[in-house]
Design a protein around this motif. Structure first.
Motif, PDB file in Angstrom:
ATOM      1  N   MET A   1       0.830  -1.164   0.000  1.00  0.00           N
ATOM      2  CA  MET A   1       0.000   0.000   0.000  1.00  0.00           C
ATOM      3  C   MET A   1       0.877   1.230   0.000  1.00  0.00           C
ATOM      4  SD  MET A   1      -1.583   0.052   3.888  1.00  0.00           S
ATOM      5  CE  MET A   1      -2.765  -1.098   3.332  1.00  0.00           C
ATOM      6  N   SER A   2       0.292   2.344  -0.358  1.00  0.00           N
ATOM      7  CA  SER A   2       1.026   3.603  -0.344  1.00  0.00           C
ATOM      8  C   SER A   2       0.333   4.562   0.611  1.00  0.00           C
ATOM      9  CB  SER A   2       1.112   4.215  -1.745  1.00  0.00           C
ATOM     10  OG  SER A   2      -0.174   4.543  -2.230  1.00  0.00           O
ATOM     11  N   ALA A   3       1.120   5.485   1.152  1.00  0.00           N
ATOM     12  CA  ALA A   3       0.580   6.471   2.088  1.00  0.00           C
ATOM     13  C   ALA A   3       0.953   7.853   1.583  1.00  0.00           C
ATOM     14  CB  ALA A   3       1.143   6.237   3.483  1.00  0.00           C
ATOM     15  N   TRP A   4       0.013   8.768   1.726  1.00  0.00           N
ATOM     16  CA  TRP A   4       0.176  10.149   1.262  1.00  0.00           C
ATOM     17  C   TRP A   4      -0.255  11.085   2.365  1.00  0.00           C
ATOM     18  CZ3 TRP A   4       1.653  10.956  -3.894  1.00  0.00           C
ATOM     19  CH2 TRP A   4       1.674   9.804  -4.680  1.00  0.00           C
ATOM     20  N   ILE A   5       0.351  12.279   2.403  1.00  0.00           N
ATOM     21  CA  ILE A   5      -0.075  13.298   3.345  1.00  0.00           C
ATOM     22  C   ILE A   5      -0.419  14.561   2.556  1.00  0.00           C
ATOM     23  CG2 ILE A   5       2.269  14.106   3.827  1.00  0.00           C
ATOM     24  CD1 ILE A   5       1.339  14.500   6.760  1.00  0.00           C
ATOM     25  N   ASP A   6      -1.595  15.103   2.832  1.00  0.00           N
ATOM     26  CA  ASP A   6      -2.043  16.345   2.214  1.00  0.00           C
ATOM     27  C   ASP A   6      -1.701  17.492   3.140  1.00  0.00           C
ATOM     28  OD1 ASP A   6      -3.086  15.312  -0.102  1.00  0.00           O
ATOM     29  OD2 ASP A   6      -5.057  14.963   0.742  1.00  0.00           O
ATOM     30  N   PRO A   7      -1.668  18.722   2.734  1.00  0.00           N
ATOM     31  CA  PRO A   7      -2.271  19.246   1.527  1.00  0.00           C
ATOM     32  C   PRO A   7      -1.358  19.221   0.311  1.00  0.00           C
ATOM     33  CG  PRO A   7      -1.483  21.068   2.820  1.00  0.00           C
ATOM     34  CD  PRO A   7      -1.183  19.803   3.592  1.00  0.00           C
ATOM     35  N   HIS A   8      -0.150  18.736   0.412  1.00  0.00           N
ATOM     36  CA  HIS A   8       0.781  18.794  -0.709  1.00  0.00           C
ATOM     37  C   HIS A   8       0.899  17.485  -1.476  1.00  0.00           C
ATOM     38  CE1 HIS A   8       1.897  22.716   0.716  1.00  0.00           C
ATOM     39  NE2 HIS A   8       2.191  22.223   1.891  1.00  0.00           N
ATOM     40  N   ALA A   9       0.031  16.520  -1.205  1.00  0.00           N
ATOM     41  CA  ALA A   9       0.050  15.209  -1.871  1.00  0.00           C
ATOM     42  C   ALA A   9       1.460  14.619  -1.903  1.00  0.00           C
ATOM     43  CB  ALA A   9      -0.545  15.303  -3.264  1.00  0.00           C
ATOM     44  N   THR A  10       2.081  14.562  -0.732  1.00  0.00           N
ATOM     45  CA  THR A  10       3.428  14.030  -0.601  1.00  0.00           C
ATOM     46  C   THR A  10       3.353  12.536  -0.327  1.00  0.00           C
ATOM     47  OG1 THR A  10       4.175  16.123   0.334  1.00  0.00           O
ATOM     48  CG2 THR A  10       5.577  14.204   0.722  1.00  0.00           C
ATOM     49  N   GLN A  11       3.952  11.726  -1.211  1.00  0.00           N
ATOM     50  CA  GLN A  11       3.986  10.287  -0.970  1.00  0.00           C
ATOM     51  C   GLN A  11       5.010   9.993   0.122  1.00  0.00           C
ATOM     52  OE1 GLN A  11       5.045   7.647  -4.193  1.00  0.00           O
ATOM     53  NE2 GLN A  11       3.797   6.037  -3.327  1.00  0.00           N
ATOM     54  N   LEU A  12       4.645   9.137   1.051  1.00  0.00           N
ATOM     55  CA  LEU A  12       5.485   8.861   2.210  1.00  0.00           C
ATOM     56  C   LEU A  12       6.213   7.527   2.047  1.00  0.00           C
ATOM     57  CD1 LEU A  12       2.972  10.024   4.940  1.00  0.00           C
ATOM     58  CD2 LEU A  12       4.884  11.302   3.965  1.00  0.00           C
ATOM     59  N   GLY A  13       7.302   7.553   1.292  1.00  0.00           N
ATOM     60  CA  GLY A  13       8.186   6.394   1.223  1.00  0.00           C
ATOM     61  C   GLY A  13       7.860   5.324   0.207  1.00  0.00           C
ATOM     62  N   GLY A  14       7.095   5.614  -0.805  1.00  0.00           N
ATOM     63  CA  GLY A  14       6.810   4.592  -1.818  1.00  0.00           C
ATOM     64  C   GLY A  14       5.826   3.557  -1.316  1.00  0.00           C
ATOM     65  N   TRP A  15       6.049   2.300  -1.688  1.00  0.00           N
ATOM     66  CA  TRP A  15       5.142   1.212  -1.308  1.00  0.00           C
ATOM     67  C   TRP A  15       5.541   0.627   0.035  1.00  0.00           C
ATOM     68  CZ3 TRP A  15       0.732   0.798  -3.698  1.00  0.00           C
ATOM     69  CH2 TRP A  15       0.623   1.342  -4.966  1.00  0.00           C
ATOM     70  N   HIS A  16       4.549   0.290   0.846  1.00  0.00           N
ATOM     71  CA  HIS A  16       4.767  -0.261   2.181  1.00  0.00           C
ATOM     72  C   HIS A  16       4.161  -1.659   2.273  1.00  0.00           C
ATOM     73  CE1 HIS A  16       5.933   3.682   3.788  1.00  0.00           C
ATOM     74  NE2 HIS A  16       4.980   4.162   3.003  1.00  0.00           N
ATOM     75  N   LEU A  17       4.887  -2.560   2.919  1.00  0.00           N
ATOM     76  CA  LEU A  17       4.387  -3.898   3.203  1.00  0.00           C
ATOM     77  C   LEU A  17       3.679  -3.852   4.553  1.00  0.00           C
ATOM     78  CD1 LEU A  17       4.287  -6.862   2.347  1.00  0.00           C
ATOM     79  CD2 LEU A  17       6.442  -7.186   3.565  1.00  0.00           C
ATOM     80  N   VAL A  18       2.464  -4.367   4.599  1.00  0.00           N
ATOM     81  CA  VAL A  18       1.684  -4.361   5.837  1.00  0.00           C
ATOM     82  C   VAL A  18       2.209  -5.465   6.757  1.00  0.00           C
ATOM     83  CG1 VAL A  18      -0.627  -4.589   6.810  1.00  0.00           C
ATOM     84  CG2 VAL A  18      -0.324  -3.507   4.581  1.00  0.00           C
ATOM     85  N   SER A  19       2.429  -5.120   8.017  1.00  0.00           N
ATOM     86  CA  SER A  19       2.924  -6.091   8.999  1.00  0.00           C
ATOM     87  C   SER A  19       1.830  -7.101   9.339  1.00  0.00           C
ATOM     88  CB  SER A  19       3.361  -5.365  10.275  1.00  0.00           C
ATOM     89  OG  SER A  19       2.219  -4.959  11.010  1.00  0.00           O
ATOM     90  N   PRO A  20       2.192  -8.206   9.991  1.00  0.00           N
ATOM     91  CA  PRO A  20       1.168  -9.171  10.438  1.00  0.00           C
ATOM     92  C   PRO A  20       0.140  -8.547  11.387  1.00  0.00           C
ATOM     93  CG  PRO A  20       3.348 -10.165  10.538  1.00  0.00           C
ATOM     94  CD  PRO A  20       3.545  -8.698  10.233  1.00  0.00           C
ATOM     95  N   GLN A  21       0.518  -7.443  12.049  1.00  0.00           N
ATOM     96  CA  GLN A  21      -0.408  -6.751  12.952  1.00  0.00           C
ATOM     97  C   GLN A  21      -1.310  -5.772  12.208  1.00  0.00           C
ATOM     98  OE1 GLN A  21       3.024  -6.820  13.488  1.00  0.00           O
ATOM     99  NE2 GLN A  21       2.897  -8.537  14.902  1.00  0.00           N
ATOM    100  N   GLY A  22      -1.112  -5.640  10.884  1.00  0.00           N
ATOM    101  CA  GLY A  22      -1.955  -4.754  10.081  1.00  0.00           C
ATOM    102  C   GLY A  22      -1.509  -3.310  10.086  1.00  0.00           C
ATOM    103  N   THR A  23      -0.214  -3.064  10.336  1.00  0.00           N
ATOM    104  CA  THR A  23       0.287  -1.696  10.406  1.00  0.00           C
ATOM    105  C   THR A  23       1.366  -1.453   9.349  1.00  0.00           C
ATOM    106  OG1 THR A  23       2.014  -2.259  12.007  1.00  0.00           O
ATOM    107  CG2 THR A  23      -0.126  -1.591  12.898  1.00  0.00           C
ATOM    108  N   ILE A  24       1.601  -0.184   9.079  1.00  0.00           N
ATOM    109  CA  ILE A  24       2.735   0.232   8.261  1.00  0.00           C
ATOM    110  C   ILE A  24       3.462   1.318   9.037  1.00  0.00           C
ATOM    111  CG2 ILE A  24       1.687  -0.328   6.030  1.00  0.00           C
ATOM    112  CD1 ILE A  24       1.157   2.694   5.654  1.00  0.00           C
TER     113      ILE A  24
END
Length: 61
Positions: A1-24
Motif C-alpha cells: 500500500m502507499s501512504a500520502w499526506i495532504d495538503p501537498h500530496a506528498t507520498q510517504l516512502g513509496g510502497w509499504h508492506l503491511v505487517s502481520p499486525q496490520g500496520t505500516i
C-alpha cells in the motif's frame, strides 16, 4: 500500500508492506509544514483504503 499526506500530496516512502499486525511505518518529511493534515492510504490499484487526520506538531531538526 502507499501512504500520502495532504495538503501537498506528498507520498510517504513509496510502497509499504503491511505487517502481520496490520500496520505500516511512515516518516513525515522534515520539510513538511506543521499543522493539521490528512493521511491517506491507498492499495495497489490506487483505490483509497482509508484516511485520517494527522497533526504535525513540529519539524525534525
Amino acid at each position: 500500500m502507499s501512504a500520502w499526506i495532504d495538503p501537498h500530496a506528498t507520498q510517504l516512502g513509496g510502497w509499504h508492506l503491511v505487517s502481520p499486525q496490520g500496520t505500516i511505518e511512515i516518516t513525515v518529511p522534515s520539510h513538511h509544514p506543521v499543522g493539521l493534515r490528512k493521511l491517506v492510504v491507498q492499495d495497489a490499484d490506487d483505490e483509497v483504503i482509508g484516511w485520517t487526520e494527522l497533526r504535525v506538531l513540529q519539524r525534525a531538526k
